[in-house]
Design a protein around this motif. Structure first.
Motif, PDB file in Angstrom:
ATOM      1  N   THR A  88       6.802 -11.597   3.601  1.00  0.00           N
ATOM      2  CA  THR A  88       6.682 -10.607   4.646  1.00  0.00           C
ATOM      3  C   THR A  88       7.316 -11.232   5.914  1.00  0.00           C
ATOM      4  O   THR A  88       6.996 -12.437   6.183  1.00  0.00           O
ATOM      5  CB  THR A  88       5.116 -10.488   4.745  1.00  0.00           C
ATOM      6  OG1 THR A  88       4.561 -10.014   3.696  1.00  0.00           O
ATOM      7  CG2 THR A  88       5.080  -9.621   5.917  1.00  0.00           C
ATOM      8  N   LYS A  89       8.098 -10.334   6.426  1.00  0.00           N
ATOM      9  CA  LYS A  89       8.813 -10.869   7.755  1.00  0.00           C
ATOM     10  C   LYS A  89       7.824 -10.418   8.713  1.00  0.00           C
ATOM     11  O   LYS A  89       7.090  -9.433   8.834  1.00  0.00           O
ATOM     12  CB  LYS A  89      10.140 -10.137   7.618  1.00  0.00           C
ATOM     13  CG  LYS A  89      11.251 -10.335   6.729  1.00  0.00           C
ATOM     14  CD  LYS A  89      11.337 -11.937   6.639  1.00  0.00           C
ATOM     15  CE  LYS A  89      12.345 -12.138   5.409  1.00  0.00           C
ATOM     16  NZ  LYS A  89      12.380 -13.532   5.082  1.00  0.00           N
ATOM     17  N   VAL A  90       8.089 -11.119   9.822  1.00  0.00           N
ATOM     18  CA  VAL A  90       7.441 -10.817  11.195  1.00  0.00           C
ATOM     19  C   VAL A  90       7.597  -9.206  11.469  1.00  0.00           C
ATOM     20  O   VAL A  90       6.726  -8.469  11.851  1.00  0.00           O
ATOM     21  CB  VAL A  90       7.682 -11.702  12.144  1.00  0.00           C
ATOM     22  CG1 VAL A  90       6.998 -11.244  13.596  1.00  0.00           C
ATOM     23  CG2 VAL A  90       7.334 -13.206  12.014  1.00  0.00           C
ATOM     24  N   ALA A  91       8.632  -8.853  11.407  1.00  0.00           N
ATOM     25  CA  ALA A  91       9.135  -7.605  11.685  1.00  0.00           C
ATOM     26  C   ALA A  91       8.208  -6.440  11.070  1.00  0.00           C
ATOM     27  O   ALA A  91       8.120  -5.372  11.516  1.00  0.00           O
ATOM     28  CB  ALA A  91      10.619  -7.234  11.409  1.00  0.00           C
ATOM     29  N   GLU A  92       7.611  -6.759   9.846  1.00  0.00           N
ATOM     30  CA  GLU A  92       6.683  -6.018   9.226  1.00  0.00           C
ATOM     31  C   GLU A  92       5.753  -5.738   9.836  1.00  0.00           C
ATOM     32  O   GLU A  92       4.767  -4.757   9.507  1.00  0.00           O
ATOM     33  CB  GLU A  92       6.659  -6.460   7.687  1.00  0.00           C
ATOM     34  CG  GLU A  92       7.836  -6.189   7.059  1.00  0.00           C
ATOM     35  CD  GLU A  92       7.722  -6.788   5.515  1.00  0.00           C
ATOM     36  OE1 GLU A  92       6.636  -6.471   4.860  1.00  0.00           O
ATOM     37  OE2 GLU A  92       8.506  -7.642   5.074  1.00  0.00           O
ATOM     38  N   PHE A  93       5.263  -6.527  10.623  1.00  0.00           N
ATOM     39  CA  PHE A  93       3.909  -6.596  11.630  1.00  0.00           C
ATOM     40  C   PHE A  93       4.165  -5.545  12.956  1.00  0.00           C
ATOM     41  O   PHE A  93       3.223  -5.821  13.725  1.00  0.00           O
ATOM     42  CB  PHE A  93       3.421  -7.650  11.836  1.00  0.00           C
ATOM     43  CG  PHE A  93       2.696  -8.220  10.670  1.00  0.00           C
ATOM     44  CD1 PHE A  93       1.348  -8.004  10.258  1.00  0.00           C
ATOM     45  CD2 PHE A  93       3.485  -9.012   9.661  1.00  0.00           C
ATOM     46  CE1 PHE A  93       0.741  -8.403   9.052  1.00  0.00           C
ATOM     47  CE2 PHE A  93       2.836  -9.316   8.556  1.00  0.00           C
ATOM     48  CZ  PHE A  93       1.493  -9.308   8.082  1.00  0.00           C
ATOM     49  N   LEU A  94       5.442  -5.177  13.239  1.00  0.00           N
ATOM     50  CA  LEU A  94       5.769  -4.759  14.472  1.00  0.00           C
ATOM     51  C   LEU A  94       5.944  -3.142  14.127  1.00  0.00           C
ATOM     52  O   LEU A  94       6.255  -2.686  13.042  1.00  0.00           O
ATOM     53  CB  LEU A  94       7.135  -4.987  15.091  1.00  0.00           C
ATOM     54  CG  LEU A  94       7.356  -6.704  15.200  1.00  0.00           C
ATOM     55  CD1 LEU A  94       8.517  -6.899  15.441  1.00  0.00           C
ATOM     56  CD2 LEU A  94       6.155  -7.172  16.156  1.00  0.00           C
ATOM     57  N   MET A  95       5.880  -2.182  15.254  1.00  0.00           N
ATOM     58  CA  MET A  95       5.927  -0.824  15.109  1.00  0.00           C
ATOM     59  C   MET A  95       6.292  -0.379  16.478  1.00  0.00           C
ATOM     60  O   MET A  95       5.575  -0.670  17.523  1.00  0.00           O
ATOM     61  CB  MET A  95       4.450  -0.006  14.665  1.00  0.00           C
ATOM     62  CG  MET A  95       4.767   1.382  14.644  1.00  0.00           C
ATOM     63  SD  MET A  95       3.392   2.328  14.108  1.00  0.00           S
ATOM     64  CE  MET A  95       1.972   1.263  14.045  1.00  0.00           C
ATOM     65  N   ASN A  96       7.518   0.303  16.630  1.00  0.00           N
ATOM     66  CA  ASN A  96       8.115   0.775  17.797  1.00  0.00           C
ATOM     67  C   ASN A  96       8.111  -0.595  18.998  1.00  0.00           C
ATOM     68  O   ASN A  96       7.885  -0.414  19.990  1.00  0.00           O
ATOM     69  CB  ASN A  96       7.123   1.815  18.389  1.00  0.00           C
ATOM     70  CG  ASN A  96       7.298   3.008  17.456  1.00  0.00           C
ATOM     71  OD1 ASN A  96       8.186   3.330  16.986  1.00  0.00           O
ATOM     72  ND2 ASN A  96       6.229   3.895  17.449  1.00  0.00           N
ATOM     73  N   GLY A  97       8.594  -1.677  18.381  1.00  0.00           N
ATOM     74  CA  GLY A  97       8.878  -2.709  19.374  1.00  0.00           C
ATOM     75  C   GLY A  97       7.462  -3.472  19.701  1.00  0.00           C
ATOM     76  O   GLY A  97       7.511  -4.236  20.657  1.00  0.00           O
ATOM     77  N   GLN A  98       6.397  -3.135  19.151  1.00  0.00           N
ATOM     78  CA  GLN A  98       4.950  -3.570  19.644  1.00  0.00           C
ATOM     79  C   GLN A  98       4.344  -4.365  18.542  1.00  0.00           C
ATOM     80  O   GLN A  98       4.560  -3.832  17.527  1.00  0.00           O
ATOM     81  CB  GLN A  98       4.225  -2.672  20.515  1.00  0.00           C
ATOM     82  CG  GLN A  98       4.731  -2.165  21.713  1.00  0.00           C
ATOM     83  CD  GLN A  98       4.857  -3.117  22.766  1.00  0.00           C
ATOM     84  OE1 GLN A  98       4.188  -3.848  22.750  1.00  0.00           O
ATOM     85  NE2 GLN A  98       5.989  -3.130  23.366  1.00  0.00           N
ATOM     86  N   TRP A  99       3.471  -5.104  18.514  1.00  0.00           N
ATOM     87  CA  TRP A  99       2.701  -5.401  17.570  1.00  0.00           C
ATOM     88  C   TRP A  99       1.894  -4.226  17.042  1.00  0.00           C
ATOM     89  O   TRP A  99       1.090  -3.627  17.466  1.00  0.00           O
ATOM     90  CB  TRP A  99       1.623  -6.743  17.863  1.00  0.00           C
ATOM     91  CG  TRP A  99       2.213  -7.713  18.177  1.00  0.00           C
ATOM     92  CD1 TRP A  99       2.301  -8.566  19.399  1.00  0.00           C
ATOM     93  CD2 TRP A  99       2.887  -8.612  17.159  1.00  0.00           C
ATOM     94  NE1 TRP A  99       3.082  -9.485  19.265  1.00  0.00           N
ATOM     95  CE2 TRP A  99       3.477  -9.965  18.002  1.00  0.00           C
ATOM     96  CE3 TRP A  99       3.024  -8.775  15.789  1.00  0.00           C
ATOM     97  CZ2 TRP A  99       4.010 -11.031  17.469  1.00  0.00           C
ATOM     98  CZ3 TRP A  99       3.629  -9.869  15.428  1.00  0.00           C
ATOM     99  CH2 TRP A  99       4.595 -10.786  15.952  1.00  0.00           C
ATOM    100  N   ASN A 100       1.892  -4.227  15.532  1.00  0.00           N
ATOM    101  CA  ASN A 100       0.936  -3.200  14.882  1.00  0.00           C
ATOM    102  C   ASN A 100      -0.505  -3.798  14.823  1.00  0.00           C
ATOM    103  O   ASN A 100      -0.850  -4.576  13.791  1.00  0.00           O
ATOM    104  CB  ASN A 100       1.676  -2.869  13.392  1.00  0.00           C
ATOM    105  CG  ASN A 100       0.896  -1.778  12.708  1.00  0.00           C
ATOM    106  OD1 ASN A 100      -0.291  -1.661  12.909  1.00  0.00           O
ATOM    107  ND2 ASN A 100       1.656  -1.248  11.740  1.00  0.00           N
ATOM    108  N   TYR A 101      -1.262  -3.606  15.674  1.00  0.00           N
ATOM    109  CA  TYR A 101      -2.442  -4.182  15.686  1.00  0.00           C
ATOM    110  C   TYR A 101      -3.487  -3.914  14.554  1.00  0.00           C
ATOM    111  O   TYR A 101      -4.332  -4.870  13.937  1.00  0.00           O
ATOM    112  CB  TYR A 101      -3.413  -3.341  16.803  1.00  0.00           C
ATOM    113  CG  TYR A 101      -4.733  -3.956  17.112  1.00  0.00           C
ATOM    114  CD1 TYR A 101      -5.053  -5.466  17.305  1.00  0.00           C
ATOM    115  CD2 TYR A 101      -5.930  -3.296  16.648  1.00  0.00           C
ATOM    116  CE1 TYR A 101      -6.334  -5.976  17.426  1.00  0.00           C
ATOM    117  CE2 TYR A 101      -7.145  -3.828  16.733  1.00  0.00           C
ATOM    118  CZ  TYR A 101      -7.413  -4.879  16.993  1.00  0.00           C
ATOM    119  OH  TYR A 101      -8.765  -5.652  17.090  1.00  0.00           O
ATOM    120  N   ASP A 102      -3.550  -2.812  13.929  1.00  0.00           N
ATOM    121  CA  ASP A 102      -4.201  -2.379  12.733  1.00  0.00           C
ATOM    122  C   ASP A 102      -3.813  -3.076  11.627  1.00  0.00           C
ATOM    123  O   ASP A 102      -4.451  -3.648  10.799  1.00  0.00           O
ATOM    124  CB  ASP A 102      -3.987  -1.087  12.339  1.00  0.00           C
ATOM    125  CG  ASP A 102      -4.736  -0.123  13.355  1.00  0.00           C
ATOM    126  OD1 ASP A 102      -5.799  -0.597  13.830  1.00  0.00           O
ATOM    127  OD2 ASP A 102      -4.201   1.368  13.698  1.00  0.00           O
TER     128      ASP A 102
END
Length: 81
Positions: free
Chosen positions: A46-60
């Motif tokens: 898993t890449k860090v980018a997979e935890f981002l959404m629209n340039g922000q952290w994907n909190y959920d």
């Protein structure tokens, strides 16, 4: 190669495009996050980018998968693009 493990503990990755490995690269500065969980997801690429959404952290997604002891640190990490 003899000192590889000791040297890697002092290397910190920048997020930039998010291509570093979420579990195995020291992008947070605390060592690999895989050390802080027994979850089998840590064995994937898993890449860090997979935890981002629209340039922000994907909190959920972070709340569901990231080590709870480092959630606040992850959310406070600046995203460098």
């Amino acid at each position: 190669m003899h000192n590889k493990k000791q040297a890697e503990e002092h290397i910190q990755w920048r997020i930039n495009s998010g291509s570093c490995n979420f579990w195995w690269d020291n992008w947070l500065g605390v060592g690999p996050l895989s050390r802080f969980t027994n979850d089998s997801k840590r064995f994937n690429n898993t890449k860090v980018a997979e935890f981002l959404m629209n340039g922000q952290w994907n909190y959920d997604k972070l709340r569901q998968q990231a080590p709870p002891c480092h959630l606040a640190d992850i959310l406070a990490t600046d995203l460098h693009y």
